[in-house]
Design a protein around this motif. Sequence first.
Motif, PDB file in Angstrom:
ATOM      1  N   PRO A  69       0.899  -0.991  -0.489  1.00 22.91           N
ATOM      2  CA  PRO A  69      -0.106  -0.480   0.208  1.00 22.91           C
ATOM      3  C   PRO A  69       0.786   1.432  -0.133  1.00 22.91           C
ATOM      4  CG  PRO A  69      -0.615  -1.779   2.006  1.00 22.91           C
ATOM      5  CD  PRO A  69       0.278  -2.242   0.909  1.00 22.91           C
ATOM      6  N   ALA A  70       2.326   1.803   0.551  1.00 22.82           N
ATOM      7  CA  ALA A  70       2.688   2.471   0.481  1.00 22.82           C
ATOM      8  C   ALA A  70       3.580   3.386  -0.506  1.00 22.82           C
ATOM      9  CB  ALA A  70       4.422   2.392   1.365  1.00 22.82           C
ATOM     10  N   GLY A  72       1.034   2.558  -3.081  1.00 24.50           N
ATOM     11  CA  GLY A  72      -0.090   3.411  -3.918  1.00 24.50           C
ATOM     12  C   GLY A  72      -0.218   4.912  -3.245  1.00 24.50           C
ATOM     13  N   ARG A  73       0.326   4.611  -1.657  1.00 26.95           N
ATOM     14  CA  ARG A  73      -0.126   6.225  -0.906  1.00 26.95           C
ATOM     15  C   ARG A  73       0.980   7.055  -1.553  1.00 26.95           C
ATOM     16  NH1 ARG A  73      -1.198   2.370   3.570  1.00 26.95           N
ATOM     17  NH2 ARG A  73       1.130   2.426   4.254  1.00 26.95           N
ATOM     18  N   TRP A  74       2.509   6.977  -2.127  1.00 22.79           N
ATOM     19  CA  TRP A  74       3.279   7.627  -2.377  1.00 22.79           C
ATOM     20  C   TRP A  74       2.921   8.147  -4.600  1.00 22.79           C
ATOM     21  CZ3 TRP A  74       6.192   5.499  -6.552  1.00 22.79           C
ATOM     22  CH2 TRP A  74       7.175   6.087  -7.164  1.00 22.79           C
ATOM     23  N   LEU A  76      -0.637   8.958  -4.827  1.00 25.21           N
ATOM     24  CA  LEU A  76      -1.728   9.368  -4.556  1.00 25.21           C
ATOM     25  C   LEU A  76      -1.029  11.084  -3.602  1.00 25.21           C
ATOM     26  CD1 LEU A  76      -4.486   7.585  -2.710  1.00 25.21           C
ATOM     27  CD2 LEU A  76      -4.475   8.463  -5.169  1.00 25.21           C
ATOM     28  N   ALA A  77       0.388  10.855  -3.738  1.00 22.22           N
ATOM     29  CA  ALA A  77       1.193  11.964  -2.992  1.00 22.22           C
ATOM     30  C   ALA A  77       1.582  12.693  -3.510  1.00 22.22           C
ATOM     31  CB  ALA A  77       1.791  11.526  -1.425  1.00 22.22           C
ATOM     32  N   CYS A  78       2.137  11.928  -4.638  1.00 22.54           N
ATOM     33  CA  CYS A  78       2.893  13.111  -5.702  1.00 22.54           C
ATOM     34  C   CYS A  78       2.238  13.395  -7.140  1.00 22.54           C
ATOM     35  CB  CYS A  78       3.097  11.486  -6.895  1.00 22.54           C
ATOM     36  SG  CYS A  78       4.868  10.485  -6.294  1.00 22.54           S
ATOM     37  N   SER A 239      -0.832   9.283 -12.182  1.00 20.19           N
ATOM     38  CA  SER A 239      -0.113   9.269 -10.960  1.00 20.19           C
ATOM     39  C   SER A 239      -1.687   9.010 -10.038  1.00 20.19           C
ATOM     40  CB  SER A 239      -0.055  10.223 -10.400  1.00 20.19           C
ATOM     41  OG  SER A 239       1.570  10.552 -10.943  1.00 20.19           O
ATOM     42  N   GLY A 243      -2.543   5.025  -8.585  1.00 22.79           N
ATOM     43  CA  GLY A 243      -2.703   5.182  -6.642  1.00 22.79           C
ATOM     44  C   GLY A 243      -3.742   4.530  -6.338  1.00 22.79           C
ATOM     45  N   LEU A 247      -4.785   0.853  -4.454  1.00 21.37           N
ATOM     46  CA  LEU A 247      -5.433   1.307  -2.688  1.00 21.37           C
ATOM     47  C   LEU A 247      -6.916   0.895  -2.435  1.00 21.37           C
ATOM     48  CD1 LEU A 247      -3.863   4.232  -1.840  1.00 21.37           C
ATOM     49  CD2 LEU A 247      -3.377   2.121  -1.049  1.00 21.37           C
ATOM     50  N   TRP A 402     -12.295   8.571 -10.738  1.00 21.18           N
ATOM     51  CA  TRP A 402     -12.775   7.844  -9.380  1.00 21.18           C
ATOM     52  C   TRP A 402     -13.496   7.361  -9.247  1.00 21.18           C
ATOM     53  CZ3 TRP A 402     -15.731  10.339  -4.642  1.00 21.18           C
ATOM     54  CH2 TRP A 402     -16.566   8.963  -3.716  1.00 21.18           C
TER      55      TRP A 402
END
Length: 412
Positions: A69-70, A72-74, A76-78, A239, A243, A247, A402
Amino acid sequence: MVTPRFRRAPLPGSLAMLRVARGGASFVPRVARGRAGSGTAGPGPGPLGPPLQWRLLQQAPRAPAAAPPAVGRWLLACSGAVAGAVVLGGVTRLTESGLSMVDWHLVKEMKPPRTQQEWEAEFQKYQQFPEFKILNHDMTLTEFKFIWYMEYSHRMWGRVVGLAYILPAAYFWRKGWLSRPMKGCVLALCGLVCFQGLLGWYMVKSGLEEKPDSYDIPRVSQYRLAAHLGSALVLYSASLWTGLSLLLPRHKLPETRQLLRLRQFAHGTTALIFLTALSGAFVAGLDAGLVYNSFPKMGERWIPDDLFAFSPVLRNIFENPTTVQFDHRILGITSVTTVTALYLFSRKIPLPRRTKMAVTSLLAVACVQVGLGISTLLLYVPMPLAATHQSGSLALLSVALWLMSELRRVPK
């Protein structure tokens, strides 16, 4: 008379293990190692080598490991960092600050001027270019510092975005958390973010060139501005999509004809929203929002007289401010109409709660975005409202992506 009951003979060990290797059973029988009665378990070597069962297990295809999951979170942050760069770039454009830095250095320009002499030297460089000579010839050093810091903030944020992609990508790659397809995706994203920086300077350079035959105010090329924004939107969309795919679990929806049509409808709507946002770059590049500040008519007419004033006709689509604003209006109205139709069509299909939330949110954001656009036009493009309208295009695109993620097909 009693009917005899027949029992199915058990499969031989090799066939049973073959079924396991193909995913047909969940029970794996233990194979004794060595001779009988040795008390050890496992695949022991026989007279003809390792048992057939063990070799079948070793040759069985393994499912690819899912990314943690890290990752995917990365991503999303990007995507959030890219959204910040797009919004900041829009504000830089609205404040006419984009041409204040007249050169580009990857590392050297990261240190801003500190002393009075350094600021005066930077101001003198700016005074040599058309924007100062034609538009800002009475600008003071204090006013120059404001527009310089606006462009500086945008450029520094772009470098932060680049590091946010490249450094974690190298870490995840080294840790072995990226599958082969994900490695290709990450390489493409990192390459695109580097290309985006070069494209930004290529855009700025077009506004620094001397144009003796032009009587217009100095501005960057609307074509390069659209390319710069378009590549940023592609980077953001890729991105965010990746992500969300990592997730959010896929819904096991029945593959009906109505669901297939809804999925295609959502894809087409997202493409239309992307095109509408991209057309906004031509509106900004030509200051087309200041041409006709009335709605729904353009002046006193539904179709203005100067819609095809340029020759050849094709030039009007990209270079005539009246046509550019007209096209953006049509695309915006078509987008909100399409989103409304998508919402009404989705009401006929049983969907999961999260998917219904995505459809409803898409309709709500589309209505807000149209209201922001009309208000920006009627009020002669005030900077805070125009920046909010530009941010709304990203919000609308995000909700559309989404919804597409919610409607993904479950792989067989």
